[in-house]
Write a protein that holds these residues in place. Sequence first.
Motif, PDB file in Angstrom:
ATOM      1  N   VAL A 363       0.835  -1.211   0.000  1.00 54.20           N
ATOM      2  CA  VAL A 363       0.000   0.000   0.000  1.00 54.20           C
ATOM      3  C   VAL A 363       0.859   1.245   0.000  1.00 54.20           C
ATOM      4  O   VAL A 363       0.622   2.204  -0.738  1.00 54.20           O
ATOM      5  N   VAL A 364       1.906   1.260   0.869  1.00 57.31           N
ATOM      6  CA  VAL A 364       2.795   2.425   0.916  1.00 57.31           C
ATOM      7  C   VAL A 364       3.509   2.620  -0.416  1.00 57.31           C
ATOM      8  O   VAL A 364       3.654   3.734  -0.910  1.00 57.31           O
ATOM      9  N   LEU A 365       3.935   1.520  -1.021  1.00 55.41           N
ATOM     10  CA  LEU A 365       4.622   1.606  -2.306  1.00 55.41           C
ATOM     11  C   LEU A 365       3.723   2.190  -3.384  1.00 55.41           C
ATOM     12  O   LEU A 365       4.131   3.063  -4.152  1.00 55.41           O
ATOM     13  N   LEU A 366       2.481   1.688  -3.442  1.00 53.23           N
ATOM     14  CA  LEU A 366       1.556   2.202  -4.456  1.00 53.23           C
ATOM     15  C   LEU A 366       1.186   3.649  -4.201  1.00 53.23           C
ATOM     16  O   LEU A 366       0.873   4.399  -5.131  1.00 53.23           O
ATOM     17  N   THR A 367       1.199   4.045  -2.921  1.00 45.71           N
ATOM     18  CA  THR A 367       0.787   5.410  -2.580  1.00 45.71           C
ATOM     19  C   THR A 367       1.890   6.423  -2.803  1.00 45.71           C
ATOM     20  O   THR A 367       1.659   7.502  -3.357  1.00 45.71           O
ATOM     21  N   ASP A 501      -8.298   4.366  -8.465  1.00 44.47           N
ATOM     22  CA  ASP A 501      -8.918   5.589  -7.961  1.00 44.47           C
ATOM     23  C   ASP A 501      -7.898   6.554  -7.384  1.00 44.47           C
ATOM     24  O   ASP A 501      -8.283   7.587  -6.817  1.00 44.47           O
ATOM     25  N   ALA A 502      -6.630   6.247  -7.489  1.00 44.70           N
ATOM     26  CA  ALA A 502      -5.567   7.157  -7.049  1.00 44.70           C
ATOM     27  C   ALA A 502      -4.856   7.709  -8.276  1.00 44.70           C
ATOM     28  O   ALA A 502      -4.466   6.966  -9.174  1.00 44.70           O
ATOM     29  N   VAL A 503      -4.681   9.024  -8.318  1.00 42.98           N
ATOM     30  CA  VAL A 503      -4.025   9.683  -9.449  1.00 42.98           C
ATOM     31  C   VAL A 503      -2.939  10.591  -8.903  1.00 42.98           C
ATOM     32  O   VAL A 503      -3.174  11.386  -7.983  1.00 42.98           O
ATOM     33  N   LEU A 504      -1.752  10.456  -9.450  1.00 41.44           N
ATOM     34  CA  LEU A 504      -0.616  11.295  -9.069  1.00 41.44           C
ATOM     35  C   LEU A 504      -0.405  12.324 -10.162  1.00 41.44           C
ATOM     36  O   LEU A 504      -0.268  11.973 -11.334  1.00 41.44           O
ATOM     37  N   LEU A 505      -0.378  13.583  -9.743  1.00 47.98           N
ATOM     38  CA  LEU A 505      -0.244  14.677 -10.721  1.00 47.98           C
ATOM     39  C   LEU A 505       1.026  15.465 -10.453  1.00 47.98           C
ATOM     40  O   LEU A 505       1.509  15.544  -9.309  1.00 47.98           O
ATOM     41  N   MET A 522      -7.421  11.323  -4.557  1.00 49.25           N
ATOM     42  CA  MET A 522      -8.128  10.047  -4.443  1.00 49.25           C
ATOM     43  C   MET A 522      -9.593  10.251  -4.789  1.00 49.25           C
ATOM     44  O   MET A 522     -10.203  11.268  -4.417  1.00 49.25           O
ATOM     45  N   ARG A 523     -10.157   9.276  -5.487  1.00 48.27           N
ATOM     46  CA  ARG A 523     -11.564   9.327  -5.844  1.00 48.27           C
ATOM     47  C   ARG A 523     -12.311   8.299  -4.996  1.00 48.27           C
ATOM     48  O   ARG A 523     -12.000   7.107  -4.977  1.00 48.27           O
ATOM     49  N   GLY A 527     -16.459  11.670  -4.104  1.00 51.87           N
ATOM     50  CA  GLY A 527     -15.830  12.352  -5.220  1.00 51.87           C
ATOM     51  C   GLY A 527     -14.340  12.479  -5.014  1.00 51.87           C
ATOM     52  O   GLY A 527     -13.730  11.741  -4.242  1.00 51.87           O
ATOM     53  N   TRP A 528     -13.706  13.406  -5.746  1.00 52.21           N
ATOM     54  CA  TRP A 528     -12.268  13.610  -5.652  1.00 52.21           C
ATOM     55  C   TRP A 528     -11.924  14.369  -4.388  1.00 52.21           C
ATOM     56  O   TRP A 528     -12.612  15.296  -3.984  1.00 52.21           O
ATOM     57  N   ARG A 529     -10.798  13.986  -3.761  1.00 51.21           N
ATOM     58  CA  ARG A 529     -10.291  14.673  -2.581  1.00 51.21           C
ATOM     59  C   ARG A 529      -8.764  14.702  -2.656  1.00 51.21           C
ATOM     60  O   ARG A 529      -8.132  13.807  -3.221  1.00 51.21           O
ATOM     61  N   LEU A 530      -8.192  15.761  -2.063  1.00 48.90           N
ATOM     62  CA  LEU A 530      -6.747  15.872  -1.980  1.00 48.90           C
ATOM     63  C   LEU A 530      -6.239  14.979  -0.850  1.00 48.90           C
ATOM     64  O   LEU A 530      -6.755  15.011   0.263  1.00 48.90           O
ATOM     65  N   ARG A 531      -5.186  14.206  -1.146  1.00 50.27           N
ATOM     66  CA  ARG A 531      -4.655  13.314  -0.112  1.00 50.27           C
ATOM     67  C   ARG A 531      -3.284  13.760   0.387  1.00 50.27           C
ATOM     68  O   ARG A 531      -3.047  13.809   1.584  1.00 50.27           O
ATOM     69  N   GLU A 532      -2.383  14.083  -0.544  1.00 43.89           N
ATOM     70  CA  GLU A 532      -1.034  14.437  -0.094  1.00 43.89           C
ATOM     71  C   GLU A 532      -0.372  15.330  -1.129  1.00 43.89           C
ATOM     72  O   GLU A 532      -0.604  15.197  -2.336  1.00 43.89           O
ATOM     73  N   LEU A 533       0.444  16.208  -0.592  1.00 42.81           N
ATOM     74  CA  LEU A 533       1.218  17.125  -1.430  1.00 42.81           C
ATOM     75  C   LEU A 533       2.686  16.890  -1.119  1.00 42.81           C
ATOM     76  O   LEU A 533       3.151  17.121  -0.004  1.00 42.81           O
ATOM     77  N   PHE A 534       3.426  16.384  -2.132  1.00 36.75           N
ATOM     78  CA  PHE A 534       4.847  16.071  -1.955  1.00 36.75           C
ATOM     79  C   PHE A 534       5.666  17.219  -2.517  1.00 36.75           C
ATOM     80  O   PHE A 534       5.632  17.482  -3.727  1.00 36.75           O
ATOM     81  N   ASP A 535       6.385  17.899  -1.623  1.00 38.55           N
ATOM     82  CA  ASP A 535       7.166  19.065  -2.041  1.00 38.55           C
ATOM     83  C   ASP A 535       8.572  18.617  -2.411  1.00 38.55           C
ATOM     84  O   ASP A 535       9.234  17.984  -1.591  1.00 38.55           O
TER      85      ASP A 535
END
Length: 535
Positions: A363-367, A501-505, A522-523, A527-535
């Motif tokens: 799960v961590v790897l996919l996330t 249902d997870a999209v990385l942008l 994540m969907r 609906g769509w929600r923000l999960r994490e912001l990687f700086d």
Amino acid sequence: MTAATRAQGAPVPSDGAAAGDGRVAGYRLLRRVATGDRSEVHLAVDAVDGAGSPAGADGATARRPVAVKVYRDGVDDDQIGTEIAVMGADASGTLPTLVDVAVLDDRRRVLVLDRIAGPTLAHLLGERLLDPGEATTILAPLVAAAAGLADAGFVHTRMATSDVMIDETGRPRLVGLGAVRSLDAAGAAVARTELLRESHRRLAALIEEVARSTRQPAVFERAAAIARSGAESRPFARTEGEIERALFAAATAAPVRTNVGAAARGSLPTRIAPSPSGPMMSTAGPVTSQATRERQRPAGSRARGWRATLGELAQLPIPAVERVARSADADRAGAARRRWRELIAGRRRPLVVGAAAGGAALVVLLTLVPPAAEAGGADRETLTATDSASSGRTEARRAAVPTGGTGGADEAHGTERDSDGPAAEEGDALVDPVAAAVALMTRRQECLAAIDAGCLDQVDQPGSALDRSDREALARAREGEVPEVPGFALDQLSVSAEMGDAVLLELPYADPQREPASLLVMRGEAGWRLRELFD
């Protein structure tokens, strides 16, 4: 004691086998089955017809085999008399049954006993493990027999596993009566008490030895402890009744499984006689003892299958039938399943922990670690069409993206909307992760600027890392700290990878000198929600 000497008494052949018309005390000897320091035991049949005269080979009537015990010269008559007396006093049926007594011309004593066709307990324990119920069936009658002997004034001072035989019905029989001692002959009360203590010690040792060859040895610890405590009690008190109750409390009695008579019960009449399961009449060939026959029998043999039946009908030799049937009827798949179950059962905890750790790592790897971008070069129209075809969203999902409008309510009432108006833009956000991310990031900046925690409920995924970070920023802002919200070039947002249902942008900063950030959306049902912001 019957001391009648039969006229046809003759010396016992030195090799123990009957040669032609060899008879002892009116019984025709078949073969020797046991030899000891005090006596020899022979398998025999009655060779006397109904008129009481010796019957020839053509007139003898086949009768039930018996055991003829011939004592050697010099054996104490008192001890033989004790054996006779103890068999006569046994009311439990555990001891051998005395059939006849005779004295040969050379003054040797002969006891004729019922034949016990079965293995010794020592052989059974060496062959397999017992079920607790089988152990109870064996031990409880022996304890009762010891109590009955003590009541009659006798003690069996050995009571080893080799002194116990299992007959064809699965009942334990106590032999080795040369170790029996009379309490009356012991004399003083101290000597009598010591014999009774020894009886309890032997019972404790027997219970412990049988328990060690049982699948659940711990259940018999209390019975052995009671026997030990009885042997050491001051003053001495007999505890056979308590021992027997403890045995029945340890396990419910169950039939003892032996191979005695199994071949005879399962065979069909054929032109070839079946191989005997126990000692039978034989006057030729090497002498084979009962113990040797028991060792030669296949361990764990079971009831014959249909292949064994066909083998008998085909007149095949019995040993060949047994081997072929056991091989063909073997359940190899079942044995493999049992081995796998035993392997897994012995390593259940490491397997569970390993599976849980592996699942969490996946799960961590996919996330957190995006795979190689497969859709990075695709145009916006292709991504939108693919996402739209793979997921039909419900009405609840359509209402999830915050736009501030009333499109959802209007649709519910059938209000027609202009396809070029706000409703069309909202629909694009519902199916297009890029459009949804732009709308959510815009709304997030408004929530942070307004220091509105309730607003974040429609933006961030509850419990996510970004949700916790934004709420901490709002808490600091309420204390007077101005939240620092970096600027992003939302018009340059693009998809890096899609994982269901997870999209990385890829989210570029407004400052072109900074490396782009990564945004995970994540969907879900809302609906769509923000999960994490990687700086």
